[in-house]
Design a protein around this motif. Sequence first.
Motif, PDB file in Angstrom:
ATOM      1  N   THR A  78       0.849  -1.174   0.000  1.00 47.25           N
ATOM      2  CA  THR A  78       0.000   0.000   0.000  1.00 47.25           C
ATOM      3  C   THR A  78       0.893   1.235   0.000  1.00 47.25           C
ATOM      4  O   THR A  78       2.081   1.152   0.337  1.00 47.25           O
ATOM      5  N   PRO A  79       0.358   2.406  -0.353  1.00 45.69           N
ATOM      6  CA  PRO A  79       1.201   3.608  -0.340  1.00 45.69           C
ATOM      7  C   PRO A  79       1.870   3.864   1.004  1.00 45.69           C
ATOM      8  O   PRO A  79       3.051   4.217   1.052  1.00 45.69           O
ATOM      9  N   SER A  80       1.149   3.688   2.113  1.00 44.88           N
ATOM     10  CA  SER A  80       1.754   3.939   3.424  1.00 44.88           C
ATOM     11  C   SER A  80       2.874   2.940   3.708  1.00 44.88           C
ATOM     12  O   SER A  80       3.927   3.308   4.255  1.00 44.88           O
ATOM     13  N   GLU A  81       2.677   1.668   3.330  1.00 48.69           N
ATOM     14  CA  GLU A  81       3.725   0.666   3.518  1.00 48.69           C
ATOM     15  C   GLU A  81       4.913   0.937   2.604  1.00 48.69           C
ATOM     16  O   GLU A  81       6.074   0.779   3.006  1.00 48.69           O
ATOM     17  N   ALA A  82       4.618   1.349   1.373  1.00 42.59           N
ATOM     18  CA  ALA A  82       5.684   1.577   0.403  1.00 42.59           C
ATOM     19  C   ALA A  82       6.548   2.774   0.783  1.00 42.59           C
ATOM     20  O   ALA A  82       7.779   2.730   0.664  1.00 42.59           O
ATOM     21  N   ILE A  83       5.923   3.864   1.259  1.00 44.87           N
ATOM     22  CA  ILE A  83       6.724   5.041   1.614  1.00 44.87           C
ATOM     23  C   ILE A  83       7.520   4.771   2.887  1.00 44.87           C
ATOM     24  O   ILE A  83       8.667   5.212   3.018  1.00 44.87           O
ATOM     25  N   THR A  84       6.946   4.018   3.823  1.00 47.05           N
ATOM     26  CA  THR A  84       7.691   3.651   5.034  1.00 47.05           C
ATOM     27  C   THR A  84       8.898   2.792   4.672  1.00 47.05           C
ATOM     28  O   THR A  84      10.010   2.997   5.180  1.00 47.05           O
ATOM     29  N   LYS A  85       8.690   1.832   3.789  1.00 52.10           N
ATOM     30  CA  LYS A  85       9.780   0.963   3.335  1.00 52.10           C
ATOM     31  C   LYS A  85      10.870   1.796   2.647  1.00 52.10           C
ATOM     32  O   LYS A  85      12.071   1.582   2.874  1.00 52.10           O
ATOM     33  N   ALA A  86      10.471   2.731   1.815  1.00 51.42           N
ATOM     34  CA  ALA A  86      11.446   3.568   1.108  1.00 51.42           C
ATOM     35  C   ALA A  86      12.251   4.417   2.084  1.00 51.42           C
ATOM     36  O   ALA A  86      13.474   4.574   1.943  1.00 51.42           O
ATOM     37  N   TYR A  87      11.583   4.977   3.087  1.00 54.00           N
ATOM     38  CA  TYR A  87      12.286   5.758   4.106  1.00 54.00           C
ATOM     39  C   TYR A  87      13.350   4.906   4.803  1.00 54.00           C
ATOM     40  O   TYR A  87      14.499   5.334   4.980  1.00 54.00           O
ATOM     41  N   ARG A  88      12.962   3.716   5.222  1.00 51.48           N
ATOM     42  CA  ARG A  88      13.890   2.872   5.977  1.00 51.48           C
ATOM     43  C   ARG A  88      15.047   2.396   5.106  1.00 51.48           C
ATOM     44  O   ARG A  88      16.193   2.288   5.576  1.00 51.48           O
ATOM     45  N   ILE A 123       0.794  11.592   4.531  1.00 54.79           N
ATOM     46  CA  ILE A 123       2.014  12.278   4.944  1.00 54.79           C
ATOM     47  C   ILE A 123       2.936  11.306   5.653  1.00 54.79           C
ATOM     48  O   ILE A 123       2.499  10.541   6.515  1.00 54.79           O
ATOM     49  N   ALA A 124       4.213  11.318   5.277  1.00 55.89           N
ATOM     50  CA  ALA A 124       5.253  10.551   5.963  1.00 55.89           C
ATOM     51  C   ALA A 124       6.313  11.538   6.413  1.00 55.89           C
ATOM     52  O   ALA A 124       6.713  12.410   5.632  1.00 55.89           O
ATOM     53  N   HIS A 125       6.757  11.421   7.666  1.00 56.43           N
ATOM     54  CA  HIS A 125       7.749  12.395   8.113  1.00 56.43           C
ATOM     55  C   HIS A 125       8.628  11.860   9.230  1.00 56.43           C
ATOM     56  O   HIS A 125       8.214  11.052  10.063  1.00 56.43           O
ATOM     57  N   VAL A 126       9.876  12.327   9.177  1.00 51.89           N
ATOM     58  CA  VAL A 126      10.887  12.066  10.201  1.00 51.89           C
ATOM     59  C   VAL A 126      11.659  13.366  10.387  1.00 51.89           C
ATOM     60  O   VAL A 126      12.172  13.931   9.417  1.00 51.89           O
ATOM     61  N   GLY A 127      11.737  13.870  11.616  1.00 54.78           N
ATOM     62  CA  GLY A 127      12.457  15.106  11.869  1.00 54.78           C
ATOM     63  C   GLY A 127      11.519  16.283  12.052  1.00 54.78           C
ATOM     64  O   GLY A 127      10.348  16.115  12.388  1.00 54.78           O
ATOM     65  N   ASP A 128      12.032  17.497  11.806  1.00 58.43           N
ATOM     66  CA  ASP A 128      11.232  18.687  12.077  1.00 58.43           C
ATOM     67  C   ASP A 128      10.932  19.529  10.850  1.00 58.43           C
ATOM     68  O   ASP A 128      10.462  20.666  10.982  1.00 58.43           O
TER      69      ASP A 128
END
Length: 389
Positions: A78-88, A123-128
């Motif tokens: 899914t998009p949320s799983e895919a963007i999380t995977k890409a971030y990691r 929205i996917a985010h890490v940091g400020d």
Amino acid sequence: MNWDDIITDAAATDTGMRRSNNQDSHSVVRASTAEVWRQRGHLYMVADGMGAHAVGELASKMACDNIPHNYTKTKTNTPSEAITKAYREVGTLIHSRATANRDFQGMGTTCSTLLLLPQGALIAHVGDSRVYRIRNGRIDQLSFDHSLVWELVRRNHLSSEHANVAVPKNVITRSLGPDPNVEVDIEGPLAVEPNDVYLLCSDGLSGPVTDPELGVFAANFHPKDACRYLVSLANLRGGHDNVTVLVLRVGPWVEPDTADDLSTTPASKEPANGKKRGNWKSTLAKMFKGRAPTVELVADHPYRSADCPITLEVIDRFSELTRKIQAHAIEQAWSLDWTQFAQHRRQEGEARAAGNLRGALRSLGEMIALLGVAARFHRKGGSATSSAS
């Protein structure tokens, strides 16, 4: 939303007044086909690198180059799983680069991404680095700052007022690179409405410019103009950090002063391509009407909200700012087109007298842009490394 819906966007980035290099990066990847749109949507991203020398610059570039690529090529999630995977994946890549070279110690980057999908905004985010939405005269911060200040307030250790005074604002608690298993926050999918405006930025903008100020410029002007005004405003208030802003509007941009004329365009004024323009408001409404989301939407829960109307107080604040900096510019002999500046000052007065607050704010925005460019040119001895798109 639909693949062929109109989205008006622009971005600008600048080294600021104090830095010699730009550790910020940004990326815009529009879906190239209807199939890609259905699977992955449009992607907007801002990253703010950390580390000595050019290390932070490399980290943010790695994020903006690789996350969109890895996200798009992942077909089964899914998009949320895919963007999380890409971030990691990219976090691990940055971590590996940092551990392999002593010069890269401390390498990392914030990263905030907005995905516009058939089912809404994700929205996917890490940091400020932040993601905002401006809607109906309000600006909502949709991302959570992974900073010591925000974490202490969330855990009820300090009040917001005390934390802002007692705790350094630049201490980041989460970023891509230091921890290969970093936790990625996902917000949404959130409902998207016609005329929604989204703003992504690094803390070089959100630090010196308040949320209502971000909202009032982004809501009332073409994204390209809003980006110019905001970057210059940040620089005029010190420009202590790199500044990056990305603004996008859902729907076509129509100058408010000409909106009524466009609602009934005479045949003699039809576009050269022969397509009738029709009523832009009804066309935009039809684009969104009856669109059932393919997944359940998440209720809005912005982390911060503020009203952002154009008021006489706003006009007075920016008028005073431009007058103070104008006096300083004259004293320091900045290189500036004073004839053009005087014209904008005159137009501000005329608009104010006519009760046209948006017209007055536009003139002030142009003065801010002129002063911002001149201030940066003066401080950096003639160098010019800002960019806009």
